[in-house]
Scaffold this motif. Structure first.
Motif, short mmCIF file in Angstrom:
data_model
loop_
_atom_site.label_atom_id
_atom_site.label_comp_id
_atom_site.label_asym_id
_atom_site.label_seq_id
_atom_site.Cartn_x
_atom_site.Cartn_y
_atom_site.Cartn_z
N HIS A 288 0.91 -1.13 0.05
CA HIS A 288 -0.07 0.03 0.01
C HIS A 288 0.77 1.23 -0.02
O HIS A 288 1.81 1.41 0.75
N ALA A 289 0.74 2.14 -0.87
CA ALA A 289 1.89 3.24 -1.17
C ALA A 289 1.21 4.44 -1.67
O ALA A 289 0.13 4.51 -2.26
N SER A 290 1.71 5.51 -1.28
CA SER A 290 1.54 6.96 -1.72
C SER A 290 2.43 7.48 -2.48
O SER A 290 3.71 7.73 -1.80
N LEU A 291 2.41 7.64 -3.59
CA LEU A 291 3.35 8.33 -4.55
C LEU A 291 3.91 9.53 -3.91
O LEU A 291 5.05 9.79 -4.00
N GLN A 292 3.07 10.56 -3.45
CA GLN A 292 3.47 11.76 -3.25
C GLN A 292 4.32 11.64 -1.81
O GLN A 292 5.20 12.57 -1.65
N SER A 293 4.20 10.68 -1.22
CA SER A 293 4.92 10.82 0.36
C SER A 293 6.38 10.52 -0.07
O SER A 293 7.29 10.48 0.69
N LEU A 294 6.70 9.98 -1.50
CA LEU A 294 8.13 9.40 -1.89
C LEU A 294 9.00 10.80 -2.04
O LEU A 294 10.09 10.58 -2.39
N GLY A 295 8.47 11.93 -2.29
CA GLY A 295 9.15 12.91 -3.01
C GLY A 295 9.16 12.73 -4.40
O GLY A 295 8.18 12.07 -4.96
N GLN B 32 10.69 -0.45 10.48
CA GLN B 32 10.67 0.62 10.12
C GLN B 32 11.85 1.30 9.52
O GLN B 32 13.15 0.95 9.91
N GLY B 33 11.50 2.12 8.50
CA GLY B 33 12.66 2.84 7.62
C GLY B 33 12.24 3.83 6.80
O GLY B 33 10.95 4.29 6.82
N ARG B 34 13.02 4.07 5.74
CA ARG B 34 12.85 5.10 4.74
C ARG B 34 12.89 4.49 3.26
O ARG B 34 13.52 3.85 3.12
N VAL B 35 11.84 4.98 2.62
CA VAL B 35 12.00 4.64 1.07
C VAL B 35 12.06 5.84 0.46
O VAL B 35 10.90 6.53 0.72
N ALA B 36 12.89 6.34 -0.24
CA ALA B 36 13.01 7.76 -0.46
C ALA B 36 12.62 8.77 0.71
O ALA B 36 13.10 8.58 1.76
N ALA B 37 11.46 9.67 0.31
CA ALA B 37 11.26 10.52 1.55
C ALA B 37 10.23 10.03 2.41
O ALA B 37 9.53 10.67 3.52
N ALA B 38 9.57 8.81 2.09
CA ALA B 38 8.61 8.20 2.92
C ALA B 38 8.75 7.34 3.96
O ALA B 38 9.60 6.69 3.95
N THR B 39 8.08 7.41 5.17
CA THR B 39 8.27 6.37 6.25
C THR B 39 7.58 5.12 5.59
O THR B 39 6.67 4.81 5.22
N ALA B 40 8.15 4.03 5.91
CA ALA B 40 7.79 2.83 5.57
C ALA B 40 7.84 2.05 6.73
O ALA B 40 8.55 2.14 7.70
#
Length: 268
Positions: free
Chosen positions: A37-44, A240-248
């Motif tokens: 489940h992902a939000s494109l805008q959250s990635l920067g 927990q971590g980061r993928v690009a700008a997103a919290t993952a």
């Protein structure tokens, strides 16, 4: 969020290779069975947008793994209860009579975001045939996960969610919270709690003809998913971590669902 805002979020653009590296650092591995489940805008800002995200996920999982995304189509709900936006009462009957039949290969998602809408069109992706709660999958177990999706209880024990559970799959949340975590719906069916049941209809294509099917389901409630997810992460744990700008967040799906069953029985 504007494209300029996305640029401001990051020092460097996201790329297929950088996203893949972040996913591996998070713990996603080749051969995994993964629902995303992902939000494109959250990635920067990402070079290639949703296509780059799908490419990165496939590169990491490889064809030996399986990538799954919800491709739901709320345009097939009862138009008399639509609120975003509502439609005039005299439209309701005409909408029901004229809605094109759900077709896995062509029917667009609604409200799911750019990434699953992109993913469902990829070569080798198959999609389950539920007019509201379809899932798309790619990889070694794609056919097994998406086949024979029951019209009744579309997120229950005869759904792709249950097949993910049986395969020991993982849940990946990219820039979204547990309110978007469809796996928790499977726990709603399994929990020993009182639920209301509803009936619905939707058109499907059968032998070239539009056929309206009736189905039953429980009333779903996501209002407490955030609290449930927070307690799961605190008590059981998730990566927990980061993928690009997103919290993952990456979690074992069976452990999450088993925890949710007990949580619903204690809190609902």
């Amino acid at each position: 969020m504007s494209e300029a805002d996305a640029v401001e979020q990051v020092d460097e653009p996201g790329t297929v290779s950088s996203l893949a590296s972040d996913l591996r650092d998070l713990g996603v591995e080749a051969g995994d069975t993964l629902i995303v489940h992902a939000s494109l805008q959250s990635l920067g800002w990402v070079a290639g947008g949703p296509q780059a995200v799908v490419d990165a996920l496939q590169d990491v999982l490889t064809a030996s793994g399986t990538l799954v995304m919800p491709t739901h189509t709320t345009q097939y709900t009862d138009p008399s209860v639509w609120q975003d936006p509502p439609v005039p009462d005299h439209w309701v009957e005409r909408i029901g009579e004229s809605m094109p039949p759900f077709r896995p290969a062509v029917t667009p998602t609604r409200g799911m975001g750019a990434i699953p809408e992109c993913f469902r069109n990829y070569p080798g992706v198959v999609r389950s045939e539920h007019p509201l709660y379809s899932f798309a999958a790619w990889g070694s177990a794609a056919e097994d996960i998406t086949s024979d999706h029951s019209l009744d209880d579309g997120l229950g024990d005869e759904s792709p969610l249950a097949r993910l559970y049986d395969r020991g799959g993982d849940v990946l949340l990219l820039g979204v919270g547990h309110g978007s975590n469809t796996s928790l719906h499977l726990a709603e069916y399994r929990a020993d709690v009182e639920t209301e049941r509803t009936q619905g209809t939707a058109p499907l294509l059968r032998d070239g003809e539009r056929v309206v099917f009736e189905y039953e389901d429980i009333e779903h409630d996501t209002d407490d998913f955030g609290a449930l997810g927070a307690e799961f992460e605190a008590e059981v744990g998730a990566t927990q971590g980061r993928v690009a700008a997103a919290t993952a967040m990456l979690a074992d799906q069976p452990s999450l669902i088993d925890f949710a069953v007990e949580w619903f029985e204690a809190n609902r």
